[in-house]
Design an enzyme around this catalytic site. Structure first.
Site, short mmCIF file in Angstrom:
data_model
loop_
_atom_site.label_atom_id
_atom_site.label_comp_id
_atom_site.label_asym_id
_atom_site.label_seq_id
_atom_site.Cartn_x
_atom_site.Cartn_y
_atom_site.Cartn_z
N ASN A 21 0.85 -1.20 0.00
CA ASN A 21 0.00 0.00 0.00
C ASN A 21 0.88 1.25 0.00
O ASN A 21 2.11 1.14 -0.04
CB ASN A 21 -0.94 -0.02 1.21
N ASP A 64 -4.43 -6.34 5.13
CA ASP A 64 -5.46 -7.17 5.77
C ASP A 64 -5.46 -8.58 5.20
O ASP A 64 -5.80 -9.54 5.88
CB ASP A 64 -6.86 -6.54 5.56
N LYS A 75 8.85 -16.86 -10.80
CA LYS A 75 8.09 -15.74 -11.36
C LYS A 75 6.94 -16.27 -12.22
O LYS A 75 7.14 -17.16 -13.04
CB LYS A 75 9.04 -14.89 -12.22
N ASP A 111 -4.00 -10.37 12.72
CA ASP A 111 -4.22 -9.00 13.20
C ASP A 111 -3.23 -8.70 14.33
O ASP A 111 -3.32 -9.26 15.43
CB ASP A 111 -5.68 -8.83 13.68
N ILE A 112 -2.28 -7.82 14.02
CA ILE A 112 -1.19 -7.52 14.96
C ILE A 112 -1.72 -6.81 16.22
O ILE A 112 -1.35 -7.14 17.35
CB ILE A 112 -0.11 -6.67 14.27
N PHE A 146 -4.56 2.95 14.67
CA PHE A 146 -4.95 3.97 13.70
C PHE A 146 -6.10 3.38 12.89
O PHE A 146 -6.16 2.16 12.70
CB PHE A 146 -3.80 4.28 12.74
N LYS A 165 -13.80 0.26 15.16
CA LYS A 165 -12.51 -0.46 15.29
C LYS A 165 -11.98 -0.37 16.72
O LYS A 165 -11.36 -1.30 17.22
CB LYS A 165 -11.47 0.11 14.32
N LYS A 194 -11.36 -4.03 18.11
CA LYS A 194 -9.95 -4.40 18.35
C LYS A 194 -9.57 -4.22 19.83
O LYS A 194 -8.41 -4.39 20.18
CB LYS A 194 -9.02 -3.59 17.45
O1 PMT Z 1 2.96 6.00 6.56
P1 PMT Z 1 2.40 7.34 6.13
O2 PMT Z 1 2.56 7.58 4.65
O3 PMT Z 1 2.92 8.47 6.97
O4 PMT Z 1 0.83 7.31 6.36
C1 PMT Z 1 0.30 7.19 7.65
C2 PMT Z 1 -0.90 6.23 7.68
C3 PMT Z 1 -2.04 6.80 6.85
C4 PMT Z 1 -0.48 4.86 7.17
C5 PMT Z 1 -1.29 6.09 9.19
O5 PMT Z 1 -1.59 7.33 9.72
C6 PMT Z 1 -2.47 5.15 9.37
O6 PMT Z 1 -3.62 5.52 9.24
N1 PMT Z 1 -2.15 3.87 9.69
C7 PMT Z 1 -3.10 2.76 9.79
C8 PMT Z 1 -3.28 2.14 8.46
C9 PMT Z 1 -4.20 0.95 8.51
O7 PMT Z 1 -3.79 -0.13 8.19
O8 PMT Z 1 -5.39 1.19 8.99
P2 PMT Z 1 -6.60 0.08 9.14
O9 PMT Z 1 -7.80 0.90 9.45
O10 PMT Z 1 -6.63 -0.81 7.97
O11 PMT Z 1 -6.15 -0.77 10.39
C10 PMT Z 1 -6.59 -0.48 11.71
C11 PMT Z 1 -5.49 -0.74 12.71
O12 PMT Z 1 -5.23 -2.16 12.75
C12 PMT Z 1 -4.15 -0.08 12.40
O13 PMT Z 1 -3.60 0.37 13.62
C13 PMT Z 1 -3.31 -1.21 11.81
O14 PMT Z 1 -1.91 -1.04 12.11
C14 PMT Z 1 -3.86 -2.43 12.54
N2 PMT Z 1 -3.81 -3.69 11.78
C15 PMT Z 1 -4.46 -3.83 10.60
C16 PMT Z 1 -4.43 -5.05 9.95
C17 PMT Z 1 -3.73 -6.12 10.52
N3 PMT Z 1 -3.67 -7.28 9.92
N4 PMT Z 1 -3.09 -5.96 11.68
C18 PMT Z 1 -3.13 -4.77 12.33
O15 PMT Z 1 -2.54 -4.63 13.41
#
Ligand code: PMT
Length: 398
Positions: free
Chosen positions: A210, A279, A289, A308-309, A325, A339, A343
């Site tokens: 991403n 995700d 390849k 999910d971390i 976030f 969320k 979470k």
């Molecule tokens: O890196 P930059 O370019 O500075 O941009 C910053 C940002 C936009 C990436 C950052 O501010 C941000 O929003 N990060 C979260 C991105 C994200 O994956 O969001 P989500 O809504 O999909 O996930 C929710 C939360 O679950 C996040 O804290 C994510 O780290 C966590 N997660 C998601 C999926 C997963 N499999 N494991 C996780 O822990």
């Protein structure tokens, strides 16, 4: 004075005999790897040349309120947004008086009004002027306004008088000034931050990822460091340099990130998941390849859910304060709040990623901090400034 490293320092130079010391301040700041921009009042040009400070800072000098070269001809706003801190050295009695009364009739004074970060001044004047009750009243007003006063020092003055009023030596000024970056709010706390994207391999040359640049997570790690925390930064692939003075762990996939987080979780006080974790990942990683098959107009992959971390952290029995976030393009606050619950987080930071000037891969961001009780909006600012506010917020609530 390591805390000044990589900082954007705006140096204001006003018209006094000590202005020659500003050249040494610029040189020292550059040696510490700070980025320096200089704003000179008109009268300071009589004491030190703009060319000297331009050569030492490797940046153009600003003096005019209306600058045709600045974006929207408003350099005070641009410089106020750019700076992490403002130091005025030397600062004359006249400038102290103008700052205390909130004047905004030249570039330096308008910047101080537009700037919401920390400000320090290094007073420099004759001893009688310093002792004068009007100067002391003005200094008290600045102190009440959170301005850090560096000095003045005592000794022989340019005019022959002896007493308190001369500007401190550059090293002494910078020593005091650097304390602005050490809030001490997270001393003896361990903070683990995830940053950047993950890469989920499809075959040896292709992967799913991403647009995360890592800037937000690295800024948060730095802000936690400045607050005195022991910091572990676990980062997916980015173009950023690993910050110094923290434990840096480089990972690629969500699985590697999860393992690194679990490995470093022991005795962690605060966990901040700012990484953009994929995700889903390809169910199968091809060994070789994938060749283009001319007979096929399309191919498809099966994706499976990644671990999910965040949930892996918040489900621990002895868990840290867990911050996530939410990167959303619609119903930002509603989805973020969901969320927060699903979470099991202590705090979620809602990030609207539908815009190009904030969120993914931009220098600035605008976020809402959501706890089970309150919302707290942080308006658009540099990721550095936003991170400082987030860390301040966390340090208040843990
Ligand atoms: O890196 P930059 O370019 O500075 O941009 C910053 C940002 C936009 C990436 C950052 O501010 C941000 O929003 N990060 C979260 C991105 C994200 O994956 O969001 P989500 O809504 O999909 O996930 C929710 C939360 O679950 C996040 O804290 C994510 O780290 C966590 N997660 C998601 C999926 C997963 N499999 N494991 C996780 O822990």
């Amino acid at each position: 004075m390591k805390s000044l490293q990589n900082k954007n320092i705006l140096l204001g130079v006003t018209g006094g005999i000590a202005a020659y010391k500003s050249a040494e301040i610029v040189r020292s700041l550059k040696k510490m790897n700070a980025d320096v921009r200089v704003v000179m009042t008109k009268s300071s040009h009589e004491f030190v040349t703009p060319l000297t400070l331009q050569a030492l800072s490797a940046n153009p000098i600003s003096s005019d309120l209306l600058d045709i070269n600045a974006e929207a001809a408003m350099s005070h706003i641009e410089l106020a947004r750019w700076a992490d801190a403002l130091l005025i050295a030397p600062c004359t009695a006249e400038t102290i008086s103008r700052l205390a009364s909130g004047r905004g009739d030249d570039l330096l004074t308008t910047i101080t009004l537009a700037f919401d970060g920390p400000i320090a001044i290094a007073p420099a004047m004759n001893q009688a002027m310093w002792r004068d009750s009007r100067t002391q009243d003005n200094v008290s007003k600045l102190v009440a306004n959170n301005t850090l006063i560096c000095g003045p020092g005592t000794g022989e003055q340019a005019c022959g008088d002896v007493g308190i009023g001369r500007m401190l030596e550059p090293e002494e000024v910078l020593n005091i000034f650097s304390s602005l970056f050490k809030s001490g709010k997270l001393i003896s706390k361990k903070v683990v931050v995830t940053a950047g994207p993950t890469q989920e391999p499809i075959d040896p040359v292709r992967y799913l990822t991403n647009r995360s640049s890592g800037k937000m997570g690295y800024a948060l790690a730095n802000a936690a460091l400045e607050a005195g925390a022991e910091v572990v930064l676990i980062s997916g692939p980015t173009d950023l340099n690993a910050p110094e003075h923290l434990h840096f762990v480089s990972v690629r996939t969500a699985k590697e990130m999860h393992e690194a987080v679990q490995h470093h979780l022991n005795s962690t006080d605060i966990f901040i998941g700012s990484a953009a974790v994929s995700d889903y990942k390809p169910s199968k990683e091809y060994k070789n390849k994938i060749k283009k098959d001319k007979g096929k107009k399309s191919i498809s992959f099966e994706l499976e859910e990644n671990i999910d971390i965040l949930k892996g952290v918040s489900s621990q029995t002895k868990r840290p304060f867990v911050v996530g976030f939410a990167a959303e393009t619609q119903d930002v606050i509603k989805n973020a709040r969901e969320k927060l619950g699903s979470k099991n987080l202590d705090l979620i930071i809602a990030n609207d990623v539908s815009k190009t000037d904030i969120g993914f891969d931009s220098e600035e961001n605008e976020v809402t901090l959501i706890t089970p009780r309150d919302d707290y909006f942080i308006s658009k600012n540099s990721k550095k400034a936003i991170s400082k506010k987030i860390i301040d917020f966390i340090s208040e609530v843990i």
